[in-house]
Structure formats: structure tokens, C-alpha cells
Design a protein around this motif. Structure first.
Motif, PDB file in Angstrom:
ATOM      1  N   GLY A  48     -12.234  -0.589  -0.325  1.00  0.00           N
ATOM      2  CA  GLY A  48     -13.060  -0.058  -1.403  1.00  0.00           C
ATOM      3  C   GLY A  48     -12.315   0.911  -2.311  1.00  0.00           C
ATOM      4  O   GLY A  48     -11.252   0.589  -2.844  1.00  0.00           O
ATOM      5  N   LEU A  49     -12.880   2.112  -2.469  1.00  0.00           N
ATOM      6  CA  LEU A  49     -12.288   3.111  -3.358  1.00  0.00           C
ATOM      7  C   LEU A  49     -10.923   3.590  -2.872  1.00  0.00           C
ATOM      8  O   LEU A  49     -10.068   3.976  -3.679  1.00  0.00           O
ATOM      9  N   ILE A  50     -10.714   3.541  -1.579  1.00  0.00           N
ATOM     10  CA  ILE A  50      -9.404   3.947  -1.037  1.00  0.00           C
ATOM     11  C   ILE A  50      -8.353   2.915  -1.437  1.00  0.00           C
ATOM     12  O   ILE A  50      -7.261   3.272  -1.883  1.00  0.00           O
ATOM     13  N   LYS A  51      -8.686   1.638  -1.334  1.00  0.00           N
ATOM     14  CA  LYS A  51      -7.770   0.576  -1.764  1.00  0.00           C
ATOM     15  C   LYS A  51      -7.474   0.719  -3.255  1.00  0.00           C
ATOM     16  O   LYS A  51      -6.323   0.592  -3.689  1.00  0.00           O
ATOM     17  N   ARG A  52      -8.494   0.978  -4.051  1.00  0.00           N
ATOM     18  CA  ARG A  52      -8.299   1.167  -5.494  1.00  0.00           C
ATOM     19  C   ARG A  52      -7.340   2.327  -5.756  1.00  0.00           C
ATOM     20  O   ARG A  52      -6.432   2.243  -6.579  1.00  0.00           O
ATOM     21  N   ALA A  53      -7.515   3.426  -5.032  1.00  0.00           N
ATOM     22  CA  ALA A  53      -6.645   4.593  -5.191  1.00  0.00           C
ATOM     23  C   ALA A  53      -5.202   4.238  -4.839  1.00  0.00           C
ATOM     24  O   ALA A  53      -4.267   4.610  -5.556  1.00  0.00           O
ATOM     25  N   ILE A  54      -5.019   3.525  -3.743  1.00  0.00           N
ATOM     26  CA  ILE A  54      -3.675   3.104  -3.315  1.00  0.00           C
ATOM     27  C   ILE A  54      -3.031   2.269  -4.412  1.00  0.00           C
ATOM     28  O   ILE A  54      -1.883   2.505  -4.813  1.00  0.00           O
ATOM     29  N   GLN A  55      -3.776   1.295  -4.920  1.00  0.00           N
ATOM     30  CA  GLN A  55      -3.211   0.378  -5.906  1.00  0.00           C
ATOM     31  C   GLN A  55      -3.006   1.035  -7.267  1.00  0.00           C
ATOM     32  O   GLN A  55      -2.138   0.601  -8.033  1.00  0.00           O
ATOM     33  N   ASN A  56      -3.754   2.072  -7.577  1.00  0.00           N
ATOM     34  CA  ASN A  56      -3.532   2.827  -8.817  1.00  0.00           C
ATOM     35  C   ASN A  56      -2.321   3.738  -8.707  1.00  0.00           C
ATOM     36  O   ASN A  56      -1.546   3.876  -9.649  1.00  0.00           O
ATOM     37  N   MET A  57      -2.175   4.383  -7.561  1.00  0.00           N
ATOM     38  CA  MET A  57      -1.208   5.469  -7.466  1.00  0.00           C
ATOM     39  C   MET A  57       0.174   5.077  -6.950  1.00  0.00           C
ATOM     40  O   MET A  57       1.173   5.621  -7.415  1.00  0.00           O
ATOM     41  N   VAL A  58       0.256   4.205  -5.968  1.00  0.00           N
ATOM     42  CA  VAL A  58       1.556   3.928  -5.345  1.00  0.00           C
ATOM     43  C   VAL A  58       2.559   3.331  -6.335  1.00  0.00           C
ATOM     44  O   VAL A  58       3.684   3.827  -6.442  1.00  0.00           O
ATOM     45  N   PRO A  59       2.199   2.295  -7.115  1.00  0.00           N
ATOM     46  CA  PRO A  59       3.184   1.767  -8.070  1.00  0.00           C
ATOM     47  C   PRO A  59       3.613   2.808  -9.118  1.00  0.00           C
ATOM     48  O   PRO A  59       4.797   2.894  -9.456  1.00  0.00           O
ATOM     49  N   ALA A  60       2.671   3.582  -9.601  1.00  0.00           N
ATOM     50  CA  ALA A  60       2.997   4.600 -10.609  1.00  0.00           C
ATOM     51  C   ALA A  60       3.927   5.663 -10.027  1.00  0.00           C
ATOM     52  O   ALA A  60       4.854   6.123 -10.690  1.00  0.00           O
ATOM     53  N   HIS A  61       3.694   6.027  -8.780  1.00  0.00           N
ATOM     54  CA  HIS A  61       4.537   7.066  -8.179  1.00  0.00           C
ATOM     55  C   HIS A  61       5.928   6.531  -7.853  1.00  0.00           C
ATOM     56  O   HIS A  61       6.912   7.272  -7.959  1.00  0.00           O
ATOM     57  N   ALA A  62       6.027   5.276  -7.491  1.00  0.00           N
ATOM     58  CA  ALA A  62       7.353   4.677  -7.251  1.00  0.00           C
ATOM     59  C   ALA A  62       8.185   4.760  -8.521  1.00  0.00           C
ATOM     60  O   ALA A  62       9.365   5.136  -8.488  1.00  0.00           O
ATOM     61  N   ALA A  63       7.577   4.433  -9.654  1.00  0.00           N
ATOM     62  CA  ALA A  63       8.292   4.517 -10.940  1.00  0.00           C
ATOM     63  C   ALA A  63       8.700   5.949 -11.240  1.00  0.00           C
ATOM     64  O   ALA A  63       9.801   6.207 -11.740  1.00  0.00           O
TER      65      ALA A  63
ATOM     66  N   TRP B 212      15.691   8.110  -7.074  1.00  0.00           N
ATOM     67  CA  TRP B 212      15.561   7.395  -5.810  1.00  0.00           C
ATOM     68  C   TRP B 212      15.296   5.916  -6.089  1.00  0.00           C
ATOM     69  O   TRP B 212      14.648   5.560  -7.066  1.00  0.00           O
ATOM     70  N   SER B 213      15.760   5.077  -5.212  1.00  0.00           N
ATOM     71  CA  SER B 213      15.447   3.658  -5.292  1.00  0.00           C
ATOM     72  C   SER B 213      14.101   3.468  -4.592  1.00  0.00           C
ATOM     73  O   SER B 213      14.026   3.455  -3.361  1.00  0.00           O
ATOM     74  N   ALA B 214      13.058   3.372  -5.387  1.00  0.00           N
ATOM     75  CA  ALA B 214      11.704   3.259  -4.839  1.00  0.00           C
ATOM     76  C   ALA B 214      11.024   2.043  -5.447  1.00  0.00           C
ATOM     77  O   ALA B 214      11.006   1.886  -6.675  1.00  0.00           O
ATOM     78  N   ASP B 215      10.485   1.205  -4.605  1.00  0.00           N
ATOM     79  CA  ASP B 215       9.800  -0.005  -5.075  1.00  0.00           C
ATOM     80  C   ASP B 215       8.427  -0.083  -4.427  1.00  0.00           C
ATOM     81  O   ASP B 215       8.273   0.204  -3.240  1.00  0.00           O
ATOM     82  N   ALA B 216       7.458  -0.493  -5.230  1.00  0.00           N
ATOM     83  CA  ALA B 216       6.096  -0.667  -4.728  1.00  0.00           C
ATOM     84  C   ALA B 216       5.649  -2.088  -4.985  1.00  0.00           C
ATOM     85  O   ALA B 216       6.053  -2.717  -5.973  1.00  0.00           O
TER      86      ALA B 216
ATOM     87  N   GLY C 107      -3.744  -3.089   0.036  1.00  0.00           N
ATOM     88  CA  GLY C 107      -3.350  -1.853  -0.644  1.00  0.00           C
ATOM     89  C   GLY C 107      -2.007  -1.998  -1.325  1.00  0.00           C
ATOM     90  O   GLY C 107      -1.908  -2.608  -2.387  1.00  0.00           O
ATOM     91  N   ALA C 108      -0.963  -1.467  -0.699  1.00  0.00           N
ATOM     92  CA  ALA C 108       0.375  -1.542  -1.289  1.00  0.00           C
ATOM     93  C   ALA C 108       1.430  -1.202  -0.244  1.00  0.00           C
ATOM     94  O   ALA C 108       1.120  -0.642   0.811  1.00  0.00           O
ATOM     95  N   THR C 109       2.671  -1.548  -0.565  1.00  0.00           N
ATOM     96  CA  THR C 109       3.806  -1.068   0.226  1.00  0.00           C
ATOM     97  C   THR C 109       4.682  -0.236  -0.698  1.00  0.00           C
ATOM     98  O   THR C 109       4.779  -0.504  -1.903  1.00  0.00           O
ATOM     99  N   LEU C 110       5.298   0.773  -0.131  1.00  0.00           N
ATOM    100  CA  LEU C 110       6.254   1.610  -0.839  1.00  0.00           C
ATOM    101  C   LEU C 110       7.535   1.597  -0.012  1.00  0.00           C
ATOM    102  O   LEU C 110       7.510   1.936   1.175  1.00  0.00           O
ATOM    103  N   THR C 111       8.631   1.185  -0.643  1.00  0.00           N
ATOM    104  CA  THR C 111       9.919   1.134   0.036  1.00  0.00           C
ATOM    105  C   THR C 111      10.895   2.016  -0.713  1.00  0.00           C
ATOM    106  O   THR C 111      11.050   1.882  -1.926  1.00  0.00           O
ATOM    107  N   VAL C 112      11.531   2.937   0.006  1.00  0.00           N
ATOM    108  CA  VAL C 112      12.521   3.834  -0.586  1.00  0.00           C
ATOM    109  C   VAL C 112      13.833   3.587   0.149  1.00  0.00           C
ATOM    110  O   VAL C 112      13.879   3.587   1.382  1.00  0.00           O
TER     111      VAL C 112
END
Length: 193
Positions: free
Chosen positions: A114-129, A137-141, A147-152
């Protein structure tokens, strides 16, 4: 005897101090505004916290916007900032994270509903960038069904130890870009992410 005397002092002293305060300031019949004005006149100290963290963030941004004569009120979008702050809360309080390391790489699988998934998908890619741009840092989402994966990735053992110590939430909080980002969102200059 000493403990009885100490107990008496601890009970009586606050009552005396309160009575002196009430007598000096005559609070009876004062409304909140008068009391606040009176209190500010008595002391240089004034409260700085405006309440709950999201409310305090919004209040701070509104104060900045009000003080800036260049504010374009036709573009201001405080509700977008509120939505972002809700995402921050939902991500921090509700996301489930599984971390794994492989050599010089740490991966976080972040999930929620729900809203937690939406938050993950809104924030993780933007924060990786942002991690790439501000820290190099080499960060990819990557968005996932849950939700999402974040790899650093790093070539430094010291940075790797830091990443492991910070964990997902520490990494998401890394960087002094948050305040500027919030101001951009409120001014209608940045996407909600």
C-alpha cells in the motif's frame, strides 16, 4: 532524619517556586497570547520546536517562503511537501529491509504494501540518484513488485564498512540535500520523490 529532611525539601521547594512564579506573573485571567507575550518578555529563551516533525518541517518551509519576497505563490505546493514527508514517515516506519553483501557491494531489498510500497517506489530511486550526484557513490535502484532494491558498490573497504554500519535507513538519511529538496518541492520546483 536526613532522608526525611531531604524528602520535605523536595516536596516543598517546587511548591514555593510555583507560588513565587504565580505571584510574580499573576497568570489568573490571562489568555494564551497574553501569557506567551508575558513569558517572552521575562526570558530570552523561547520554544523552537513547533510540534510533530512533519508539522515542524512544513512550518519551517512556510516561514522561509513568507520571508522571501521572490516567492512565487502561484507555484507554491505545500501539500506536495506534506505528501513527501508522509512518504518519509511510511518508508522509515513501515518498510521491511533485507540486506546482503557480496564483495564490494551491498544490496537492500526493500518491501512493503500500500502506502509503504508507494513511499519505497517514490523515494529509493530518487535517493540513489542523489547519492551518485552528491557523494559520487555508485548507487542503483530498481523497482520491484514489492517495492525496490538499492545496490551500492564501492572499491573502498572503509566505505563498505560505513555502508554496512549505516544500513538502508542510514543511507537513505545520508546527504545534506533533504532540506533543500523540501524547499524545492514546496516551491513547486521539484518532483515529489
Amino acid at each position: 532524619m536526613k532522608s526525611a529532611l531531604l524528602a520535605a525539601v523536595l516536596i516543598i521547594a517546587p511548591s514555593i517556586a510555583l507560588a513565587q512564579h504565580m505571584e510574580t506573573n499573576d497568570h489568573v485571567g490571562m489568555d494564551h497570547a497574553t501569557h506567551a507575550a508575558s513569558a517572552q518578555g521575562e526570558s530570552q529563551a523561547a520554544p523552537t520546536e513547533t510540534g510533530q516533525a512533519a508539522f515542524a518541517s512544513i512550518a519551517e518551509i512556510v516561514e522561509i517562503l513568507n520571508a522571501d519576497p521572490e516567492t512565487d505563490w502561484d507555484k507554491v505546493h505545500i501539500n506536495a511537501l506534506r505528501e513527501h514527508l508522509v512518504d518519509m514517515k511510511n518508508l522509515t516506519e513501515g518498510a521491511q529491509v533485507v540486506a546482503s553483501t557480496s564483495g564490494n557491494q551491498i544490496t537492500f531489498v526493500v518491501s512493503g504494501e500500500g502506502l509503504i510500497k508507494r513511499a519505497i517506489q517514490n523515494m529509493v530511486p530518487a535517493h540513489a540518484a542523489e547519492l551518485k550526484a552528491s557523494l559520487g557513490w555508485s548507487a542503483d535502484a530498481e523497482l520491484t513488485e514489492e517495492g525496490a532494491t538499492l545496490t551500492v558498490t564501492t572499491s573502498s573497504e572503509l566505505v563498505m564498512a560505513k555502508l554496512e554500519g549505516l544500513g538502508f535507513f542510514g543511507i537513505m538519511a545520508t546527504g545534506a540535500h533533504h532540506q533543500a529538496h523540501h524547499l524545492m518541492i514546496a516551491r513547486g520546483e521539484g518532483a515529489h520523490s
